[in-house]
Design a protein around this motif. Sequence first.
Motif, PDB file in Angstrom:
ATOM      1  N   GLN A  81       0.827  -1.203   0.000  1.00  0.00           N
ATOM      2  CA  GLN A  81       0.000   0.000   0.000  1.00  0.00           C
ATOM      3  C   GLN A  81       0.864   1.257   0.000  1.00  0.00           C
ATOM      4  O   GLN A  81       0.581   2.227  -0.704  1.00  0.00           O
ATOM      5  CB  GLN A  81      -0.931  -0.013   1.220  1.00  0.00           C
ATOM      6  CG  GLN A  81      -2.035  -1.066   1.137  1.00  0.00           C
ATOM      7  CD  GLN A  81      -2.847  -1.139   2.423  1.00  0.00           C
ATOM      8  OE1 GLN A  81      -2.296  -1.337   3.501  1.00  0.00           O
ATOM      9  NE2 GLN A  81      -4.158  -0.984   2.305  1.00  0.00           N
ATOM     10  N   MET A  82       1.947   1.222   0.787  1.00  0.00           N
ATOM     11  CA  MET A  82       2.837   2.381   0.847  1.00  0.00           C
ATOM     12  C   MET A  82       3.549   2.603  -0.486  1.00  0.00           C
ATOM     13  O   MET A  82       3.699   3.741  -0.944  1.00  0.00           O
ATOM     14  CB  MET A  82       3.858   2.191   1.967  1.00  0.00           C
ATOM     15  CG  MET A  82       3.267   2.270   3.363  1.00  0.00           C
ATOM     16  SD  MET A  82       4.478   1.782   4.612  1.00  0.00           S
ATOM     17  CE  MET A  82       3.503   2.024   6.118  1.00  0.00           C
ATOM     18  N   ILE A  83       3.996   1.517  -1.117  1.00  0.00           N
ATOM     19  CA  ILE A  83       4.644   1.643  -2.421  1.00  0.00           C
ATOM     20  C   ILE A  83       3.681   2.237  -3.439  1.00  0.00           C
ATOM     21  O   ILE A  83       4.044   3.113  -4.239  1.00  0.00           O
ATOM     22  CB  ILE A  83       5.162   0.273  -2.900  1.00  0.00           C
ATOM     23  CG1 ILE A  83       6.346  -0.172  -2.037  1.00  0.00           C
ATOM     24  CG2 ILE A  83       5.569   0.325  -4.374  1.00  0.00           C
ATOM     25  CD1 ILE A  83       6.819  -1.588  -2.319  1.00  0.00           C
ATOM     26  N   SER A  84       2.440   1.791  -3.412  1.00  0.00           N
ATOM     27  CA  SER A  84       1.448   2.283  -4.365  1.00  0.00           C
ATOM     28  C   SER A  84       1.187   3.776  -4.174  1.00  0.00           C
ATOM     29  O   SER A  84       1.112   4.533  -5.147  1.00  0.00           O
ATOM     30  CB  SER A  84       0.141   1.492  -4.212  1.00  0.00           C
ATOM     31  OG  SER A  84       0.359   0.099  -4.378  1.00  0.00           O
ATOM     32  N   VAL A  85       1.056   4.196  -2.932  1.00  0.00           N
ATOM     33  CA  VAL A  85       0.861   5.622  -2.658  1.00  0.00           C
ATOM     34  C   VAL A  85       2.111   6.409  -3.054  1.00  0.00           C
ATOM     35  O   VAL A  85       2.019   7.502  -3.631  1.00  0.00           O
ATOM     36  CB  VAL A  85       0.521   5.840  -1.171  1.00  0.00           C
ATOM     37  CG1 VAL A  85       0.523   7.329  -0.819  1.00  0.00           C
ATOM     38  CG2 VAL A  85      -0.840   5.225  -0.840  1.00  0.00           C
ATOM     39  N   GLN A 167      12.240   7.625  -4.532  1.00  0.00           N
ATOM     40  CA  GLN A 167      12.845   7.494  -3.208  1.00  0.00           C
ATOM     41  C   GLN A 167      12.421   8.620  -2.264  1.00  0.00           C
ATOM     42  O   GLN A 167      12.106   8.389  -1.095  1.00  0.00           O
ATOM     43  CB  GLN A 167      14.361   7.458  -3.341  1.00  0.00           C
ATOM     44  CG  GLN A 167      15.098   7.104  -2.078  1.00  0.00           C
ATOM     45  CD  GLN A 167      16.580   6.886  -2.360  1.00  0.00           C
ATOM     46  OE1 GLN A 167      17.221   7.684  -3.046  1.00  0.00           O
ATOM     47  NE2 GLN A 167      17.125   5.786  -1.867  1.00  0.00           N
ATOM     48  N   LYS A 168      12.398   9.847  -2.771  1.00  0.00           N
ATOM     49  CA  LYS A 168      12.090  10.987  -1.901  1.00  0.00           C
ATOM     50  C   LYS A 168      10.630  11.026  -1.463  1.00  0.00           C
ATOM     51  O   LYS A 168      10.274  11.756  -0.536  1.00  0.00           O
ATOM     52  CB  LYS A 168      12.451  12.297  -2.595  1.00  0.00           C
ATOM     53  CG  LYS A 168      11.757  12.565  -3.916  1.00  0.00           C
ATOM     54  CD  LYS A 168      12.224  13.887  -4.508  1.00  0.00           C
ATOM     55  CE  LYS A 168      11.683  14.132  -5.909  1.00  0.00           C
ATOM     56  NZ  LYS A 168      12.271  13.220  -6.904  1.00  0.00           N
ATOM     57  N   TYR A 169       9.780  10.241  -2.107  1.00  0.00           N
ATOM     58  CA  TYR A 169       8.355  10.232  -1.746  1.00  0.00           C
ATOM     59  C   TYR A 169       8.016   9.160  -0.704  1.00  0.00           C
ATOM     60  O   TYR A 169       6.891   9.126  -0.203  1.00  0.00           O
ATOM     61  CB  TYR A 169       7.494  10.007  -2.999  1.00  0.00           C
ATOM     62  CG  TYR A 169       7.682  11.073  -4.056  1.00  0.00           C
ATOM     63  CD1 TYR A 169       7.112  12.327  -3.907  1.00  0.00           C
ATOM     64  CD2 TYR A 169       8.460  10.823  -5.188  1.00  0.00           C
ATOM     65  CE1 TYR A 169       7.288  13.311  -4.884  1.00  0.00           C
ATOM     66  CE2 TYR A 169       8.642  11.797  -6.157  1.00  0.00           C
ATOM     67  CZ  TYR A 169       8.061  13.038  -5.995  1.00  0.00           C
ATOM     68  OH  TYR A 169       8.246  14.008  -6.949  1.00  0.00           O
ATOM     69  N   TRP A 170       8.962   8.275  -0.414  1.00  0.00           N
ATOM     70  CA  TRP A 170       8.683   7.187   0.511  1.00  0.00           C
ATOM     71  C   TRP A 170       8.284   7.662   1.912  1.00  0.00           C
ATOM     72  O   TRP A 170       7.277   7.194   2.456  1.00  0.00           O
ATOM     73  CB  TRP A 170       9.867   6.238   0.565  1.00  0.00           C
ATOM     74  CG  TRP A 170       9.743   5.108   1.545  1.00  0.00           C
ATOM     75  CD1 TRP A 170      10.464   4.915   2.671  1.00  0.00           C
ATOM     76  CD2 TRP A 170       8.825   4.006   1.484  1.00  0.00           C
ATOM     77  NE1 TRP A 170      10.073   3.768   3.318  1.00  0.00           N
ATOM     78  CE2 TRP A 170       9.068   3.189   2.614  1.00  0.00           C
ATOM     79  CE3 TRP A 170       7.826   3.632   0.585  1.00  0.00           C
ATOM     80  CZ2 TRP A 170       8.348   2.028   2.863  1.00  0.00           C
ATOM     81  CZ3 TRP A 170       7.107   2.470   0.833  1.00  0.00           C
ATOM     82  CH2 TRP A 170       7.373   1.682   1.955  1.00  0.00           C
ATOM     83  N   PRO A 171       9.009   8.584   2.528  1.00  0.00           N
ATOM     84  CA  PRO A 171       8.583   9.025   3.873  1.00  0.00           C
ATOM     85  C   PRO A 171       7.168   9.585   3.900  1.00  0.00           C
ATOM     86  O   PRO A 171       6.415   9.339   4.844  1.00  0.00           O
ATOM     87  CB  PRO A 171       9.621  10.096   4.237  1.00  0.00           C
ATOM     88  CG  PRO A 171      10.829   9.745   3.432  1.00  0.00           C
ATOM     89  CD  PRO A 171      10.292   9.220   2.135  1.00  0.00           C
TER      90      PRO A 171
END
Length: 359
Positions: A81-85, A167-171
């Motif tokens: 879910q986090m990867i998709s967002v 990468q920068k959107y992961w947090p």
Amino acid sequence: MQRKSLGMVALIALPGLFLSLIFAMLLLLAPAKPAAANCGPAVSVVIDGNTKVEGYTQEQLKNAAAIMGAGKAVNLSVKGQMISVMVSLGESGLRVLDHGDGPGPDSRGLFQQRDNGAWGSYADRMDPAASAKNFIKALQAVPGWELLEPTIAGNKVQRNADPYHYQKYWPEAVKLVQELSDGKLSLKGSDCAIPGQSGAGNDYPWKNSPTWMQVGDGAAAASPLGMFYRECVDFALWRVNQQMGSTSAPFKFLNGNFRPDGQGLGSALTWKAGWDAKGWPTGKTPRVGAVVWYAPGAGGADPTYGHVAVVKEVKDDGTYVEEGYNGNPPPDDHNYYTRTVSSNVPSAFLYLPTQEEKK
């Protein structure tokens, strides 16, 4: 770089009673199960007109909720879910865009999906739930996606030019999924932590504890991780736990349960074999948070046991800054150190399951 008798051991053999004690302790340890790579089951979403997350509009929150809901419908893990967002943040800013860009003028929707037949109709691509469903289906088809660094997993679906674009959107993706979940979603002890953001400087919890040489009693000198206090291996395993969200007892990764085959992780000598047994990636490129592995004698490491440290910073000139314990000769051994090292000196870099060597 002198490092004789450094990075010594994780409960190496000592004479007599202590050896028998350690052997008995090892017999009591059950074989470890491989660490979960998905950081937990899918979470449901709770959102209404009063839901607020700082920095995001209601439109963006509804779209994030639609993505999470599509994942929940197929029991996608919370990491999925986090990867998709994250990918939607990187592609559209969580907005349903009715335009493309230079590389993809026909791209549309939350995920900027192309009009090539792989992503359904125009209506599908413009529908948050339908486009998310199609993205998730493609993500689940990527072999081993759960073990990949999130941005790499996203890139294997989207196939954009820069595999580290997301990468920068992961947090922010982690924050959104936490905020929109129907319960308190804790990442403590999970595999959704963010490598390279583990700590600052000498935050090793047992920096003042006696070494096995000082007390003459190996049992008294064993840390909660099952290594000797202030050895290179104990600091490195502390960093691994810390980066994976396990910062207090009971720690997730121990000398005795790290390997899925039940063998101890052991001295620095056996760490590369421990990573291989666990199926975690290794490579020749320094990445922040990765464990630095020196085979015996490499770079001045101990000729019998080798040495391990942790990558603190990667520089643009082919060097990196490593941090660790027991990396200097006496009288400054068994203390924290940092040094700048050429990237070709270590024998390998041992990555966490959310890291992958940049190609």
